[in-house]
Design a protein around this motif. Structure first.
Motif, PDB file in Angstrom:
ATOM      1  N   PHE A 197      20.977   0.317 -11.898  1.00 45.53           N
ATOM      2  CA  PHE A 197      19.539   0.149 -11.633  1.00 45.53           C
ATOM      3  C   PHE A 197      19.313  -1.084 -10.745  1.00 45.53           C
ATOM      4  N   ILE A 198      20.065  -2.151 -11.017  1.00 44.85           N
ATOM      5  CA  ILE A 198      19.931  -3.376 -10.208  1.00 44.85           C
ATOM      6  C   ILE A 198      20.327  -3.072  -8.770  1.00 44.85           C
ATOM      7  N   ALA A 199      21.445  -2.360  -8.597  1.00 47.41           N
ATOM      8  CA  ALA A 199      21.933  -2.028  -7.240  1.00 47.41           C
ATOM      9  C   ALA A 199      20.922  -1.152  -6.502  1.00 47.41           C
ATOM     10  N   GLN A 200      20.233  -0.286  -7.270  1.00 42.55           N
ATOM     11  CA  GLN A 200      19.244   0.598  -6.626  1.00 42.55           C
ATOM     12  C   GLN A 200      17.928  -0.124  -6.362  1.00 42.55           C
ATOM     13  N   GLY A 201      17.796  -1.349  -6.899  1.00 45.62           N
ATOM     14  CA  GLY A 201      16.568  -2.119  -6.646  1.00 45.62           C
ATOM     15  C   GLY A 201      15.342  -1.526  -7.317  1.00 45.62           C
ATOM     16  N   VAL A 202      15.512  -1.047  -8.591  1.00 46.05           N
ATOM     17  CA  VAL A 202      14.329  -0.510  -9.288  1.00 46.05           C
ATOM     18  C   VAL A 202      13.309  -1.631  -9.501  1.00 46.05           C
ATOM     19  N   ASP A 203      12.069  -1.227  -9.836  1.00 49.78           N
ATOM     20  CA  ASP A 203      11.022  -2.233 -10.051  1.00 49.78           C
ATOM     21  C   ASP A 203      11.093  -2.845 -11.452  1.00 49.78           C
ATOM     22  N   PRO A 255       1.889  10.209 -12.179  1.00 48.66           N
ATOM     23  CA  PRO A 255       2.365  10.387 -10.792  1.00 48.66           C
ATOM     24  C   PRO A 255       2.839   9.072 -10.153  1.00 48.66           C
ATOM     25  N   ASN A 256       2.392   7.928 -10.710  1.00 47.09           N
ATOM     26  CA  ASN A 256       2.774   6.636 -10.106  1.00 47.09           C
ATOM     27  C   ASN A 256       4.100   6.103 -10.654  1.00 47.09           C
ATOM     28  N   ILE A 257       4.744   6.890 -11.556  1.00 46.66           N
ATOM     29  CA  ILE A 257       6.015   6.440 -12.160  1.00 46.66           C
ATOM     30  C   ILE A 257       7.159   7.334 -11.692  1.00 46.66           C
ATOM     31  N   GLU A 258       8.232   6.701 -11.210  1.00 44.69           N
ATOM     32  CA  GLU A 258       9.470   7.438 -10.946  1.00 44.69           C
ATOM     33  C   GLU A 258      10.505   6.946 -11.973  1.00 44.69           C
ATOM     34  N   LEU A 259      10.958   7.815 -12.873  1.00 40.75           N
ATOM     35  CA  LEU A 259      11.880   7.421 -13.948  1.00 40.75           C
ATOM     36  C   LEU A 259      13.321   7.782 -13.588  1.00 40.75           C
ATOM     37  N   LYS A 260      14.190   6.764 -13.636  1.00 34.38           N
ATOM     38  CA  LYS A 260      15.639   7.027 -13.520  1.00 34.38           C
ATOM     39  C   LYS A 260      16.191   6.853 -14.933  1.00 34.38           C
ATOM     40  N   PHE A 261      16.680   7.946 -15.559  1.00 31.78           N
ATOM     41  CA  PHE A 261      17.031   7.929 -16.976  1.00 31.78           C
ATOM     42  C   PHE A 261      18.540   8.093 -17.155  1.00 31.78           C
ATOM     43  N   SER A 262      19.143   7.251 -18.021  1.00 26.99           N
ATOM     44  CA  SER A 262      20.580   7.454 -18.273  1.00 26.99           C
ATOM     45  C   SER A 262      20.851   7.458 -19.766  1.00 26.99           C
ATOM     46  N   ASP A 263      21.795   8.324 -20.209  1.00 29.08           N
ATOM     47  CA  ASP A 263      22.161   8.471 -21.618  1.00 29.08           C
ATOM     48  C   ASP A 263      23.549   7.842 -21.802  1.00 29.08           C
ATOM     49  N   ALA A 264      23.686   6.861 -22.683  1.00 28.39           N
ATOM     50  CA  ALA A 264      24.927   6.081 -22.797  1.00 28.39           C
ATOM     51  C   ALA A 264      25.893   6.621 -23.845  1.00 28.39           C
ATOM     52  N   GLN A 265      25.586   7.745 -24.466  1.00 28.49           N
ATOM     53  CA  GLN A 265      26.436   8.307 -25.536  1.00 28.49           C
ATOM     54  C   GLN A 265      26.843   7.223 -26.557  1.00 28.49           C
ATOM     55  N   LEU A 305       0.854  -1.200   0.000  1.00 35.76           N
ATOM     56  CA  LEU A 305       0.000   0.000   0.000  1.00 35.76           C
ATOM     57  C   LEU A 305       0.883   1.241   0.000  1.00 35.76           C
ATOM     58  N   ALA A 306       1.985   1.176   0.778  1.00 34.84           N
ATOM     59  CA  ALA A 306       2.825   2.378   0.903  1.00 34.84           C
ATOM     60  C   ALA A 306       3.571   2.621  -0.403  1.00 34.84           C
ATOM     61  N   LYS A 307       3.764   1.565  -1.289  1.00 34.51           N
ATOM     62  CA  LYS A 307       4.554   1.709  -2.508  1.00 34.51           C
ATOM     63  C   LYS A 307       3.675   2.379  -3.554  1.00 34.51           C
ATOM     64  N   ASP A 308       3.660   3.750  -3.511  1.00 33.83           N
ATOM     65  CA  ASP A 308       2.771   4.400  -4.469  1.00 33.83           C
ATOM     66  C   ASP A 308       3.509   4.760  -5.751  1.00 33.83           C
ATOM     67  N   LYS A 309       4.833   4.396  -5.860  1.00 30.46           N
ATOM     68  CA  LYS A 309       5.593   4.732  -7.059  1.00 30.46           C
ATOM     69  C   LYS A 309       6.179   3.462  -7.668  1.00 30.46           C
ATOM     70  N   ILE A 310       6.108   3.355  -8.973  1.00 30.05           N
ATOM     71  CA  ILE A 310       6.818   2.285  -9.677  1.00 30.05           C
ATOM     72  C   ILE A 310       8.120   2.909 -10.178  1.00 30.05           C
ATOM     73  N   VAL A 311       9.245   2.369  -9.713  1.00 27.62           N
ATOM     74  CA  VAL A 311      10.534   2.957 -10.108  1.00 27.62           C
ATOM     75  C   VAL A 311      11.057   2.242 -11.357  1.00 27.62           C
ATOM     76  N   VAL A 312      11.230   3.015 -12.456  1.00 24.48           N
ATOM     77  CA  VAL A 312      11.683   2.451 -13.731  1.00 24.48           C
ATOM     78  C   VAL A 312      13.076   2.999 -14.069  1.00 24.48           C
ATOM     79  N   ILE A 339       9.512   9.364 -23.931  1.00 28.74           N
ATOM     80  CA  ILE A 339       9.647   8.576 -22.704  1.00 28.74           C
ATOM     81  C   ILE A 339       9.629   9.470 -21.470  1.00 28.74           C
ATOM     82  N   THR A 340      10.409  10.537 -21.478  1.00 31.14           N
ATOM     83  CA  THR A 340      10.511  11.398 -20.282  1.00 31.14           C
ATOM     84  C   THR A 340       9.221  12.181 -20.053  1.00 31.14           C
TER      85      THR A 340
END
Ligand code: GZL
Length: 329
Positions: free
Chosen positions: A84-90, A61-71, A27-34, A53-54
């Motif tokens: 992302f794995i270390a941060q435990g994204v969803d 509001p239910n999405i938290e996006l962590k975005f990276s540009d790989a050049q 219930l407390a997890k109101d954000k999906i981290v991508v 995408i951004t």
């Protein structure tokens, strides 16, 4: 009797409290981290893809996006996925810059229990349980459509004083090893087998960029000059770079050299209106809504199709002026 009823009520109240406590994390997890690893900003198509995408994530509001540009570097994408794995994204989503070399890091994501969505481009791995779904265009079909349009329209467009019955084609390929480059070449060749008068006399990667497309076209012109009848470019950005090279060489793009390319970005429509490009095959970058719908379905426990294909069209020069105001990228 009264004591039994009281005890029963106390047990129910306790069970309810425990249930609420256990449910609390969900219930407390109101954000999906991508976590999203983007290839780079190599072309107008890629910039539009990032915007889609951004901006879509910002609308939800239910999405938290962590975005990276790989050049455009695979090692940067692998690093980002590990972060992302270390941060435990969803959920992890990415557009793989090349097809191979992903199995180890995808296995790490699987061991961490994090689902992976392929956006725009596919990976080449034996174990397709390492990713949940691949959403994006059918690049082989885009190559077929380019060849089909060329075969059906060249005679109408060809330069009247060309006596040779061989039609010389030069090809600007996309990034070496990338799914769109491999598949667009495959699709083009598959159709061109039926039209033996078309001969690909030069084929080289322009890495999907305007600057490299111009540079490689300059080399083609230096080697083959006015012998070149057609340019097939795997994306509009390389075609636009090549148009500059053709003009600097003293030939007329769209007339002396017939040009067909892929993406259907705004710049291609502008070039067609100027008569410098003859056809662009659509490859939509607007994957944001589809991506986050898939993420939400996944987190809601729904099963996703293994392949989600985007529907696209073909835009020849004659429709460019009418279509340009409708373009979203
Ligand atoms: C295709 C995409 C390609 C575009 C290029 O889906 O991966 O990468 O065609 C872009 O413009 O650089």
């Amino acid at each position: 009797m009264k004591n039994v009823a009281t005890k029963l009520m106390m047990i129910c109240a306790l069970a309810l409290a425990v249930g609420m406590f256990l449910a609390a994390p969900a219930l407390a997890k109101d954000k999906i981290v991508v976590g999203f690893s983007q290839i780079g900003a190599e072309s107008a198509w890629r910039v539009a893809n990032t915007e889609s995408i951004t901006s879509e994530a910002a609308k939800r509001p239910n999405i938290e996006l962590k975005f990276s540009d790989a050049q455009q570097k695979q090692e940067n994408q692998i690093k980002a996925i590990r972060n992302f794995i270390a941060q435990g994204v969803d959920v992890i989503a990415f557009s793989p810059v090349v097809e191979t070399g992903w199995t180890p890091v995808l296995k790490e994501a699987k061991r961490a229990g994090i689902p992976v969505i392929l956006s725009d481009r596919a990976v080449d791995t034996e174990d397709d349980t390492l990713w949940v779904t691949f959403m994006g265009s059918d690049f082989v079909e885009e190559g077929r459509r380019s060849a089909k349009w060329l075969a059906e329209n060249y005679d109408r467009l060809k330069n009247a004083d060309k006596s040779s019955d061989v039609i010389n084609v030069v090809e600007l390929q996309g990034t070496v090893g990338s799914a769109p480059a491999i598949d667009r070449k495959t699709g083009f060749e598959e159709v061109m087998k039926n039209y033996p008068q078309f001969k690909v006399i030069k084929s080289q990667s322009g890495d999907f960029t305007r600057s490299k497309g111009k540079e490689v076209m300059e080399a083609f012109l230096k080697a083959e000059g006015a012998k070149i009848d057609v340019l097939y470019a795997h994306n509009d950005d390389m075609a636009i770079g090549a148009i500059q090279a053709i003009e600097e060489f003293g030939l007329k793009p769209g007339k002396d050299i017939i040009i067909v390319s892929i993406d259907a970005v705004r710049g291609a429509f502008e070039a067609m209106i100027e008569g410098k490009l003859n056809c662009t095959v659509e490859c939509s970058p607007l994957l944001g809504p589809q991506l986050f719908d898939a993420v939400e379905d996944l987190m809601a426990g729904k099963t996703l199709p293994k392949r989600i294909v985007t529907n696209e069209g073909v835009f020849p020069q004659e429709v460019a002026a009418k279509e340009l105001p409708n373009r979203k990228y």
